[in-house]
Design a protein around this motif. Structure first.
Motif, mmCIF file in Angstrom:
data_model
loop_
_atom_site.group_PDB
_atom_site.id
_atom_site.type_symbol
_atom_site.label_atom_id
_atom_site.label_comp_id
_atom_site.label_asym_id
_atom_site.label_seq_id
_atom_site.Cartn_x
_atom_site.Cartn_y
_atom_site.Cartn_z
ATOM 1 N N LEU A 1 -35.683 -38.583 -45.902
ATOM 2 C CA LEU A 1 -36.945 -38.208 -45.246
ATOM 3 C C LEU A 1 -38.048 -39.199 -45.621
ATOM 4 O O LEU A 1 -38.819 -39.639 -44.766
ATOM 5 C CB LEU A 1 -37.340 -36.791 -45.651
ATOM 6 C CG LEU A 1 -38.677 -36.272 -45.097
ATOM 7 C CD1 LEU A 1 -38.672 -36.287 -43.568
ATOM 8 C CD2 LEU A 1 -38.966 -34.862 -45.621
ATOM 9 N N HIS A 2 -38.102 -39.528 -46.899
ATOM 10 C CA HIS A 2 -39.083 -40.511 -47.365
ATOM 11 C C HIS A 2 -38.858 -41.860 -46.673
ATOM 12 O O HIS A 2 -39.812 -42.513 -46.220
ATOM 13 C CB HIS A 2 -38.961 -40.664 -48.884
ATOM 14 C CG HIS A 2 -39.881 -41.686 -49.470
ATOM 15 N ND1 HIS A 2 -41.248 -41.594 -49.404
ATOM 16 C CD2 HIS A 2 -39.623 -42.845 -50.138
ATOM 17 C CE1 HIS A 2 -41.802 -42.636 -50.004
ATOM 18 N NE2 HIS A 2 -40.826 -43.407 -50.453
ATOM 19 N N GLY A 3 -37.596 -42.280 -46.579
ATOM 20 C CA GLY A 3 -37.272 -43.540 -45.921
ATOM 21 C C GLY A 3 -37.616 -43.530 -44.443
ATOM 22 O O GLY A 3 -38.097 -44.529 -43.901
ATOM 23 N N LEU A 4 -37.391 -42.393 -43.789
ATOM 24 C CA LEU A 4 -37.708 -42.276 -42.367
ATOM 25 C C LEU A 4 -39.209 -42.393 -42.122
ATOM 26 O O LEU A 4 -39.655 -43.118 -41.223
ATOM 27 C CB LEU A 4 -37.188 -40.937 -41.836
ATOM 28 C CG LEU A 4 -37.522 -40.620 -40.366
ATOM 29 C CD1 LEU A 4 -36.866 -41.638 -39.447
ATOM 30 C CD2 LEU A 4 -37.080 -39.202 -40.009
ATOM 31 N N LEU B 1 -50.219 -38.613 -43.742
ATOM 32 C CA LEU B 1 -50.350 -37.396 -44.542
ATOM 33 C C LEU B 1 -48.979 -36.904 -45.002
ATOM 34 O O LEU B 1 -48.822 -36.455 -46.143
ATOM 35 C CB LEU B 1 -51.067 -36.311 -43.730
ATOM 36 C CG LEU B 1 -52.540 -36.603 -43.386
ATOM 37 C CD1 LEU B 1 -53.123 -35.463 -42.556
ATOM 38 C CD2 LEU B 1 -53.366 -36.811 -44.656
ATOM 39 N N SER B 2 -47.992 -37.026 -44.120
ATOM 40 C CA SER B 2 -46.630 -36.635 -44.503
ATOM 41 C C SER B 2 -46.080 -37.567 -45.570
ATOM 42 O O SER B 2 -45.390 -37.133 -46.501
ATOM 43 C CB SER B 2 -45.712 -36.664 -43.273
ATOM 44 O OG SER B 2 -46.136 -35.735 -42.301
ATOM 45 N N MET B 3 -46.408 -38.876 -45.452
ATOM 46 C CA MET B 3 -45.956 -39.836 -46.462
ATOM 47 C C MET B 3 -46.532 -39.516 -47.835
ATOM 48 O O MET B 3 -45.845 -39.643 -48.850
ATOM 49 C CB MET B 3 -46.359 -41.246 -46.047
ATOM 50 C CG MET B 3 -45.528 -41.842 -44.933
ATOM 51 S SD MET B 3 -46.160 -43.460 -44.423
ATOM 52 C CE MET B 3 -45.946 -44.409 -45.930
ATOM 53 N N ILE B 4 -47.797 -39.117 -47.864
ATOM 54 C CA ILE B 4 -48.437 -38.794 -49.140
ATOM 55 C C ILE B 4 -47.746 -37.596 -49.791
ATOM 56 O O ILE B 4 -47.418 -37.610 -50.984
ATOM 57 C CB ILE B 4 -49.935 -38.521 -48.940
ATOM 58 C CG1 ILE B 4 -50.648 -39.819 -48.514
ATOM 59 C CG2 ILE B 4 -50.570 -37.965 -50.211
ATOM 60 C CD1 ILE B 4 -52.095 -39.616 -48.118
ATOM 61 N N TRP C 1 -43.632 -35.888 -53.712
ATOM 62 C CA TRP C 1 -42.472 -35.042 -54.007
ATOM 63 C C TRP C 1 -41.276 -35.896 -54.432
ATOM 64 O O TRP C 1 -40.588 -35.605 -55.426
ATOM 65 C CB TRP C 1 -42.135 -34.213 -52.766
ATOM 66 C CG TRP C 1 -41.041 -33.203 -52.945
ATOM 67 C CD1 TRP C 1 -40.507 -32.762 -54.127
ATOM 68 C CD2 TRP C 1 -40.339 -32.516 -51.912
ATOM 69 N NE1 TRP C 1 -39.519 -31.833 -53.894
ATOM 70 C CE2 TRP C 1 -39.395 -31.663 -52.548
ATOM 71 C CE3 TRP C 1 -40.420 -32.530 -50.528
ATOM 72 C CZ2 TRP C 1 -38.540 -30.854 -51.820
ATOM 73 C CZ3 TRP C 1 -39.564 -31.713 -49.804
ATOM 74 C CH2 TRP C 1 -38.642 -30.877 -50.444
ATOM 75 N N ALA C 2 -41.025 -36.988 -53.695
ATOM 76 C CA ALA C 2 -39.895 -37.862 -54.019
ATOM 77 C C ALA C 2 -40.082 -38.526 -55.379
ATOM 78 O O ALA C 2 -39.125 -38.691 -56.141
ATOM 79 C CB ALA C 2 -39.727 -38.920 -52.929
ATOM 80 N N ALA C 3 -41.323 -38.922 -55.685
ATOM 81 C CA ALA C 3 -41.598 -39.555 -56.977
ATOM 82 C C ALA C 3 -41.315 -38.588 -58.124
ATOM 83 O O ALA C 3 -40.718 -38.964 -59.139
ATOM 84 C CB ALA C 3 -43.049 -40.026 -57.025
ATOM 85 N N LEU C 4 -41.716 -37.340 -57.970
ATOM 86 C CA LEU C 4 -41.478 -36.352 -59.022
ATOM 87 C C LEU C 4 -39.990 -36.049 -59.172
ATOM 88 O O LEU C 4 -39.488 -35.877 -60.290
ATOM 89 C CB LEU C 4 -42.262 -35.076 -58.722
ATOM 90 C CG LEU C 4 -43.789 -35.211 -58.761
ATOM 91 C CD1 LEU C 4 -44.453 -33.923 -58.312
ATOM 92 C CD2 LEU C 4 -44.256 -35.595 -60.159
#
Length: 245
Positions: free
Chosen positions: A64-67, A103-106, A111-114
């Motif tokens: 999801l993050h990559g997309l 906003l979705s990326m933020i 979330w992905a970083a955590l």
């Protein structure tokens, strides 16, 4: 302000892109290439090219993050190309899709970083490393929202957009084959500040305030982790943030 498309009886003339439009398009193109090359082996082509050993299998959250990130860099490239082509009308319309993506990326990036704290396989303490993506997300968000607030000031708007993208591009530079990781991830993104200020001085004999202030923020979020990631204050903050999961 010159009119982008001049229409005369029986003839439509579309002027060539100005030097500044070509300059900003070139900056966007280097970012696009860095993402494709940097994440080619570790993400886009990992089904065909074995990734480095420290890269773990992608989870749905990573996909999801990559997309979202891929959609944003493509949109960023298209937007700068539209301006270069004189199609500000399409640029403004397409720009409406950028806000929900960012906003979705933020949110997803945080979330992905955590979640990455539990997945990292590098010598550095994962809680220390958390400073890198978290400051990148903060810098990207602040620069983008500042650019959005200055939408009616094109000079400041486009400079802050470039610097906002630069805040997130370190991960791509750090993964480019043959690139020393510290150079790519922490220092190389700041070359965009240097390029913007050099362009400003060449054109107007002084840098734009947006280039200077935005560049200082970019410097903080890219190089700053090196100075704080082992401090007790950051480690306590990182433990608290990770504990939110």
């Amino acid at each position: 302000m010159p009119i982008d498309i001049a229409i005369s009886p029986g003839k439509v003339s579309i002027p060539k892109p100005s030097g500044e439009r070509l300059f900003f398009t070139a900056l966007a193109a280097t970012m696009f290439m860095a993402v494709v090359i940097g994440f080619g082996r570790t993400y886009y082509l990992r089904a065909f090219i074995p990734p480095p050993e420290f890269i773990k299998p992608a989870t749905p959250l990573v996909h999801l993050h990559g997309l979202l990130f891929s959609a944003w860099i493509v949109l960023f490239m298209v937007q700068t190309s539209l301006v270069a082509a004189g199609r500000r009308d399409l640029h403004m319309k397409l720009g409406l899709t950028g806000l929900p993506i960012v906003l979705s990326m933020i949110l997803v990036g945080t979330w992905a970083a955590l979640r990455q704290v539990d997945r990292l396989a590098i010598p550095l303490d994962p809680l220390s490393w958390l400073a890198v993506p978290m400051l990148a997300v903060v810098g990207f968000g602040l620069l983008f929202l500042s650019a959005l607030a200055l939408l009616r000031k094109p000079a400041a708007h486009k400079r802050l957009m470039v610097l906002g993208m630069a805040a997130m591009i370190g991960a791509a530079f750090g993964r480019i084959p043959g690139m020393p990781f510290l150079l790519g991830a922490f220092l190389l993104p700041n070359i965009y500040t240097v390029a913007l200020i050099a362009w400003d001085v060449a054109q107007t004999r002084r840098p734009y305030l947006s280039s200077v202030l935005g560049g200082l923020l970019l410097l903080f979020v890219t190089v700053g982790p090196l100075f704080i990631w082992k401090s007790p204050a950051w480690l306590a903050t990182a433990r608290w943030l990770h504990g939110l999961l």
